[in-house]
Write an enzyme that holds these catalytic residues in place. Structure first.
Site, PDB file in Angstrom:
ATOM      1  N   ARG A  47     -16.286 -14.189  36.199  1.00 52.06           N
ATOM      2  CA  ARG A  47     -16.253 -12.769  36.596  1.00 52.06           C
ATOM      3  C   ARG A  47     -17.126 -12.496  37.818  1.00 52.06           C
ATOM      4  O   ARG A  47     -16.841 -11.629  38.619  1.00 52.06           O
ATOM      5  CB  ARG A  47     -16.718 -11.897  35.440  1.00 52.06           C
ATOM      6  CG  ARG A  47     -15.568 -11.546  34.510  1.00 52.06           C
ATOM      7  CD  ARG A  47     -16.064 -10.773  33.344  1.00 52.06           C
ATOM      8  NE  ARG A  47     -17.085 -11.531  32.629  1.00 52.06           N
ATOM      9  CZ  ARG A  47     -17.253 -11.525  31.321  1.00 52.06           C
ATOM     10  NH1 ARG A  47     -16.476 -10.787  30.577  1.00 52.06           N
ATOM     11  NH2 ARG A  47     -18.181 -12.242  30.737  1.00 52.06           N
ATOM     12  N   LYS A 152     -16.434 -26.825  22.076  1.00 44.76           N
ATOM     13  CA  LYS A 152     -16.637 -26.253  20.748  1.00 44.76           C
ATOM     14  C   LYS A 152     -17.363 -24.910  20.880  1.00 44.76           C
ATOM     15  O   LYS A 152     -18.008 -24.705  21.912  1.00 44.76           O
ATOM     16  CB  LYS A 152     -17.401 -27.234  19.858  1.00 44.76           C
ATOM     17  CG  LYS A 152     -18.913 -27.312  20.150  1.00 44.76           C
ATOM     18  CD  LYS A 152     -19.664 -27.768  18.942  1.00 44.76           C
ATOM     19  CE  LYS A 152     -20.768 -26.867  18.562  1.00 44.76           C
ATOM     20  NZ  LYS A 152     -22.038 -27.008  19.248  1.00 44.76           N
ATOM     21  N   ASP A 181     -15.873 -32.823  21.944  1.00 44.38           N
ATOM     22  CA  ASP A 181     -17.015 -32.914  21.053  1.00 44.38           C
ATOM     23  C   ASP A 181     -17.920 -33.900  21.765  1.00 44.38           C
ATOM     24  O   ASP A 181     -17.633 -35.100  21.800  1.00 44.38           O
ATOM     25  CB  ASP A 181     -16.578 -33.455  19.689  1.00 44.38           C
ATOM     26  CG  ASP A 181     -17.739 -33.476  18.711  1.00 44.38           C
ATOM     27  OD1 ASP A 181     -18.797 -34.006  19.076  1.00 44.38           O
ATOM     28  OD2 ASP A 181     -17.594 -32.949  17.601  1.00 44.38           O
ATOM     29  N   HIS A 182     -18.984 -33.414  22.401  1.00 44.11           N
ATOM     30  CA  HIS A 182     -19.698 -34.304  23.328  1.00 44.11           C
ATOM     31  C   HIS A 182     -20.330 -35.503  22.629  1.00 44.11           C
ATOM     32  O   HIS A 182     -20.642 -36.500  23.261  1.00 44.11           O
ATOM     33  CB  HIS A 182     -20.714 -33.530  24.190  1.00 44.11           C
ATOM     34  CG  HIS A 182     -21.997 -33.212  23.505  1.00 44.11           C
ATOM     35  ND1 HIS A 182     -22.161 -32.144  22.682  1.00 44.11           N
ATOM     36  CD2 HIS A 182     -23.195 -33.832  23.530  1.00 44.11           C
ATOM     37  CE1 HIS A 182     -23.396 -32.116  22.227  1.00 44.11           C
ATOM     38  NE2 HIS A 182     -24.057 -33.129  22.735  1.00 44.11           N
ATOM     39  N   LYS A 186     -20.753 -40.034  23.680  1.00 42.48           N
ATOM     40  CA  LYS A 186     -21.989 -40.826  23.745  1.00 42.48           C
ATOM     41  C   LYS A 186     -21.647 -42.306  23.549  1.00 42.48           C
ATOM     42  O   LYS A 186     -20.932 -42.659  22.606  1.00 42.48           O
ATOM     43  CB  LYS A 186     -22.976 -40.374  22.656  1.00 42.48           C
ATOM     44  CG  LYS A 186     -23.583 -38.984  22.926  1.00 42.48           C
ATOM     45  CD  LYS A 186     -24.544 -38.598  21.809  1.00 42.48           C
ATOM     46  CE  LYS A 186     -24.955 -37.140  21.894  1.00 42.48           C
ATOM     47  NZ  LYS A 186     -26.042 -36.850  22.784  1.00 42.48           N
ATOM     48  N   GLU A 220     -33.761 -32.297  15.705  1.00 41.02           N
ATOM     49  CA  GLU A 220     -34.173 -31.880  17.038  1.00 41.02           C
ATOM     50  C   GLU A 220     -35.579 -31.323  16.958  1.00 41.02           C
ATOM     51  O   GLU A 220     -35.913 -30.620  16.000  1.00 41.02           O
ATOM     52  CB  GLU A 220     -33.228 -30.805  17.571  1.00 41.02           C
ATOM     53  CG  GLU A 220     -31.839 -31.328  17.828  1.00 41.02           C
ATOM     54  CD  GLU A 220     -30.941 -30.237  18.380  1.00 41.02           C
ATOM     55  OE1 GLU A 220     -30.980 -30.005  19.596  1.00 41.02           O
ATOM     56  OE2 GLU A 220     -30.219 -29.618  17.594  1.00 41.02           O
ATOM     57  N   ASP A 239     -22.939 -25.491  13.785  1.00 38.74           N
ATOM     58  CA  ASP A 239     -23.313 -25.935  15.128  1.00 38.74           C
ATOM     59  C   ASP A 239     -23.299 -27.466  15.251  1.00 38.74           C
ATOM     60  O   ASP A 239     -22.940 -27.998  16.294  1.00 38.74           O
ATOM     61  CB  ASP A 239     -24.728 -25.404  15.434  1.00 38.74           C
ATOM     62  CG  ASP A 239     -25.160 -25.675  16.860  1.00 38.74           C
ATOM     63  OD1 ASP A 239     -24.369 -25.374  17.776  1.00 38.74           O
ATOM     64  OD2 ASP A 239     -26.275 -26.187  17.073  1.00 38.74           O
ATOM     65  N   HIS A 244     -19.935 -32.412  15.320  1.00 35.60           N
ATOM     66  CA  HIS A 244     -20.535 -33.673  15.785  1.00 35.60           C
ATOM     67  C   HIS A 244     -20.773 -34.685  14.646  1.00 35.60           C
ATOM     68  O   HIS A 244     -20.384 -35.831  14.735  1.00 35.60           O
ATOM     69  CB  HIS A 244     -21.885 -33.421  16.449  1.00 35.60           C
ATOM     70  CG  HIS A 244     -21.853 -32.420  17.559  1.00 35.60           C
ATOM     71  ND1 HIS A 244     -20.818 -32.342  18.454  1.00 35.60           N
ATOM     72  CD2 HIS A 244     -22.738 -31.462  17.937  1.00 35.60           C
ATOM     73  CE1 HIS A 244     -21.074 -31.378  19.340  1.00 35.60           C
ATOM     74  NE2 HIS A 244     -22.228 -30.832  19.038  1.00 35.60           N
ATOM     75  N   LYS A 344     -33.227 -27.959  13.429  1.00 36.83           N
ATOM     76  CA  LYS A 344     -34.016 -27.692  14.636  1.00 36.83           C
ATOM     77  C   LYS A 344     -35.475 -27.583  14.224  1.00 36.83           C
ATOM     78  O   LYS A 344     -35.782 -27.277  13.073  1.00 36.83           O
ATOM     79  CB  LYS A 344     -33.553 -26.389  15.274  1.00 36.83           C
ATOM     80  CG  LYS A 344     -32.105 -26.491  15.771  1.00 36.83           C
ATOM     81  CD  LYS A 344     -31.903 -25.753  17.059  1.00 36.83           C
ATOM     82  CE  LYS A 344     -30.468 -25.782  17.521  1.00 36.83           C
ATOM     83  NZ  LYS A 344     -30.201 -26.796  18.544  1.00 36.83           N
TER      84      LYS A 344
HETATM   85  C1  BG6 Z   1     -24.768 -28.777  20.744  1.00 33.99           C
HETATM   86  C2  BG6 Z   1     -25.384 -27.745  19.858  1.00 33.99           C
HETATM   87  O1  BG6 Z   1     -23.405 -28.910  20.475  1.00 33.99           O
HETATM   88  O2  BG6 Z   1     -25.429 -30.024  20.522  1.00 33.99           O
HETATM   89  C3  BG6 Z   1     -26.871 -27.615  20.134  1.00 33.99           C
HETATM   90  O3  BG6 Z   1     -24.753 -26.491  20.077  1.00 33.99           O
HETATM   91  C4  BG6 Z   1     -27.538 -28.953  19.995  1.00 33.99           C
HETATM   92  O4  BG6 Z   1     -27.487 -26.674  19.268  1.00 33.99           O
HETATM   93  C5  BG6 Z   1     -26.809 -30.007  20.822  1.00 33.99           C
HETATM   94  O5  BG6 Z   1     -28.872 -28.829  20.449  1.00 33.99           O
HETATM   95  C6  BG6 Z   1     -27.372 -31.382  20.534  1.00 33.99           C
HETATM   96  O6  BG6 Z   1     -26.814 -32.293  21.431  1.00 33.99           O
HETATM   97  P1  BG6 Z   1     -27.593 -33.598  21.866  1.00 33.99           P
HETATM   98  O7  BG6 Z   1     -26.630 -34.313  22.742  1.00 33.99           O
HETATM   99  O8  BG6 Z   1     -28.833 -33.146  22.569  1.00 33.99           O
HETATM  100  O9  BG6 Z   1     -27.909 -34.323  20.602  1.00 33.99           O
END
Ligand code: BG6
Length: 506
Positions: A47, A152, A181-182, A186, A220, A239, A244, A344
Site C-alpha cells: 500500500r 504461514k 514452512d521455513h 533448513k 527460544e 505458531d 514447523h 518462548k
Molecule cells: C516463526 C514463528 O514461524 O518461527 C516465530 O512465527 C518463531 O514465533 C520462528 O520465533 C522461529 O524460527 P527459527 O528459524 O528462528 O527457529
C-alpha cells in the site's frame, strides 16, 4: 544448478519486515551466487506509495545491513532489477495496473511470462489477493507458469483453513500453490531424511521394537519482541507446533519414499499426519500442557512477563509454552509416545529431535538402570547443528560401573561451503517448480484436525490450567510429569550439542 528461464518475482507486502530481512536478502544471495538467470525482475507491491527509486534505496539499506561493504557493486547491479508498484489490495483496478506494469517490464527486460506471486502480507489478505489476481487473469499459464507462494499461518483453525483451501483452489491448481514452512528449508531438517535413509545402521532400529519414545524440542530464548499483536492471537501451539514441529515429526517418523520425487516424499509425509492418533477432549489436560512466561531476571536484567509485552492484553491467556504427548498409530510407531514442546523465553535457543532407545531387556550392571540419558540419539537442528549419540561405557577401574559417554558430529566440520538460508533454498525451489519442501493442502488440514481438540479445550474449558513460568526457565514445573517413566525427563539441552543439564552454558 542454476535457474535457466526468465521470471518475475512479485512480492506482496514488500514494504514489510519479512521482505527486508529475509526475501530480498535471499534473492540477492541467489543472484550473487549466480543461481538466477540473466533475465529476471522483482516487483515489490504494497500500500505504501514508494517510487522504484525509493524502494531500491530501502532495499539497498536492508542489504547493506546484512552484507560487507565490499559488495556494494553487486548490490548496485542487483538493485536495478527491482521495481515497485503501489496497490490497494481490495481494488480490482489496481490489479489491472499491476498487469500492465508486469507487461511493460517483461517487454523492457526481455522476460517471458513465468511469474511468482509471494504473499508476505497479513493472513487476512490470503483469500483476497489470489482471487483478484485470478479475476485479472494473472493466474493463467498460457504464456508461462504462474505460482503463488504463501507464508504461514494457513488459517487460524480447522474451519478457516478449510475455507482458505476452498477459496484458493477455486482459482488456482494445487501444483501452483507453494506453502512456505521455513523449517523445511533448513539444511538440518532436510538432513533428517539423509541420515535416516542413506545409512543402513539407523533404519533397522527406527521403530517401536527399539525406540522407547521420541522427543522434539524447540525452545527460544527471546520473548515475543515486537510481534505481541500477532502472537497474542496465535500462541505456541499455532505458531510453532501445528506447522514447523509437526513437519519435523513427519520427517523423523515417515516411511522411506519410493523415489525422491516431490509427490513420493509428500505422500509419505501425509501418511504420518493421517496416522496421528486424535486427542480426545476429555484427555487434553493429561496430554497437553500450556504455560505463559512471567517477568524475571535473566543475567541480572529484569525482563517483562508476557502480559506486559507490547501488543499483548494484560488478561491474555495465550500460551507462550506448549507441550504435547501423542501417538502415531501405524505399524512402525504403534505404542511409542512422541513428546513435543515449544516455548518462548526459555533458557536457550535450541531445536532438536531426540530418539530415546529402549533399555536392554535385563540390567546386568547395577548402575545401568540409573543411566537416564544413555541410549539417546540427538539430531540437532539448531544451533551447533549436528548429531550426538549417547551411550554407556565401562568406567575405568574395578567393578563394572557404567558411565554415559558422547559421540558427536558437528555439521560445521562437514564443509566450508556456504549453507544457504532456509528462505534462499525455498525461493530457489519454488522458482524451479520443486514442491518437495512445501506443505501440501492435505497436510495442513490434517495438522489442524490434530491440534483442534487441544486449542478448543484451552479456549473453552477454563478448568484447564495455564501455568506461569519465570522467563529464562524451562517452562511450567509439571512439564516433566508429562513424560511417563521412572527417571525419564525432557532433555535439558545446552547451546553446545554435546552438553545437557540445567546448569550448562546457555
Ligand atoms: C516463526 C514463528 O514461524 O518461527 C516465530 O512465527 C518463531 O514465533 C520462528 O520465533 C522461529 O524460527 P527459527 O528459524 O528462528 O527457529
Amino acid at each position: 544448478m542454476e535457474i535457466k528461464s526468465s521470471f518475475i518475482y512479485v512480492i506482496f507486502g514488500a514494504s514489510g519486515d519479512l521482505a527486508r530481512r529475509k526475501l530480498i536478502p535471499a534473492l540477492y544471495s541467489l543472484f550473487v551466487n549466480k543461481l538466477l538467470p540473466d533475465h529476471f525482475a522483482i516487483i515489490g507491491v504494497a500500500r505504501t506509495e514508494y517510487s522504484d527509486a525509493q524502494f531500491r534505496s530501502e532495499m539497498t539499506a536492508a542489504l547493506q545491513k546484512h552484507n560487507e561493504t565490499d559488495v556494494v557493486d553487486k548490490i548496485n547491479t542487483f538493485i536495478t532489477r527491482l521495481y515497485y508498484s503501489p496497490l490497494t489490495y481490495n481494488d480490482p483496478d489496481t490489479y489491472k495496473r499491476l498487469e500492465n506494469r508486469l507487461q511493460t517490464i517483461r517487454n523492457q527486460d526481455d522476460i517471458g511470462g513465468n511469474t511468482l506471486f509471494y504473499l508476505s502480507t497479513p493472513p487476512e489478505l490470503y483469500p483476497i489477493i489470489p482471487a483478484h489476481l485470478a479475476s485479472s487473469g494473472l493466474n493463467r499459464e498460457d504464456n508461462g507458469w504462474k505460482r503463488l507462494i504463501i507464508e504461514k499461518p494457513f488459517g487460524y483453525d480447522l474451519t478457516s483453513a478449510l475455507e482458505l483451501k476452498d477459496r484458493l483452489l477455486k482459482d488456482w491448481k494445487e501444483d501452483q500453490l507453494y506453502r512456505i514452512d521455513h523449517y523445511l528449508g533448513k539444511e538440518t531438517v532436510q538432513n533428517l531424511l539423509v541420515t535416516r535413509f542413506s545409512n543402513g545402521i539407523f533404519e533397522p532400529l527406527w521403530n517401536s521394537n527399539y525406540i522407547h519414545h521420541v522427543e522434539v524440542t524447540s525452545s527460544e530464548g527471546l520473548g515475543v519482541e515486537q510481534r505481541g499483536g500477532y502472537y497474542d492471537k496465535s500462541g505456541a501451539l499455532r505458531d510453532m507446533i501445528q506447522n514447523h514441529l509437526l513437519q519435523v515429526v513427519a520427517l523423523a517418523a515417515m516411511e522411506p519414499p519410493a523415489t525422491l520425487q516431490p509427490q513420493a516424499i509428500r505422500n509419505e509425509i501425509l501418511k504420518v499426519f493421517q496416522s496421528l492418533r486424535p486427542i480426545k477432549t476429555e484427555e487434553v489436560s493429561k496430554v497437553a500442557l500450556r504455560g505463559q512466561y512471567t517477568n524475571s531476571k535473566i543475567k541480572n536484567e529484569m525482563v517483562p512477563g508476557y502480559r506486559e509485552e507490547d501488543g499483548v492484553s494484560e488478561y491474555s491467556t495465550t500460551e507462550t509454552y506448549a507441550a504435547l504427548k501423542f501417538y502415531i498409530d501405524n505399524w512402525r510407531w504403534g505404542g511409542v509416545p512422541f513428546y513435543i514442546r515449544s516455548g518462548k523465553r526459555l533458557p536457550t535457543r535450541v531445536t532438536e529431535v531426540v530418539i530415546h532407545f529402549k533399555q536392554t531387556p535385563h540390567f546386568l550392571f547395577g548402575h545401568q538402570a540409573n543411566c537416564s540419558s544413555c541410549n539417546q540419539l540427538v539430531l540437532r537442528i539448531q544451533p551447533d547443528e549436528g548429531m550426538l549419540l549417547k551411550f554407556g561405557m565401562k568406567t575405568p577401574g574395578a567393578g563394572f560401573d557404567v558411565q554415559n559417554v558422547n559421540m558427536d558430529f558437528h555439521y560445521s566440520d562437514l564443509t566450508d561451503q556456504r549453507i544457504p538460508s532456509a528462505y534462499e533454498r525455498l525461493i530457489f525451489d519454488a522458482i524451479n517448480g520443486d514442491s518437495t519442501l512445501f506443505a501440501r493442502t492435505e497436510e495442513v488440514i490434517e495438522a489442524w484436525k490434530f491440534v483442534m481438540p487441544v486449542l478448543d479445550a484451552w479456549k473453552n474449558d477454563h478448568t484447564v490450567p495455564l501455568y506461569g513460568y519465570p522467563a529464562g526457565t524451562w517452562g511450567p514445573k509439571g512439564a516433566d510429569e508429562l513424560i511417563e517413566g521412572k527417571w525419564i525427563t525432557w532433555r535439558y539441552p545446552c547451546k553446545n550439542l554435546a552438553d545437557d543439564g540445567i546448569y550448562c552454558e546457555l
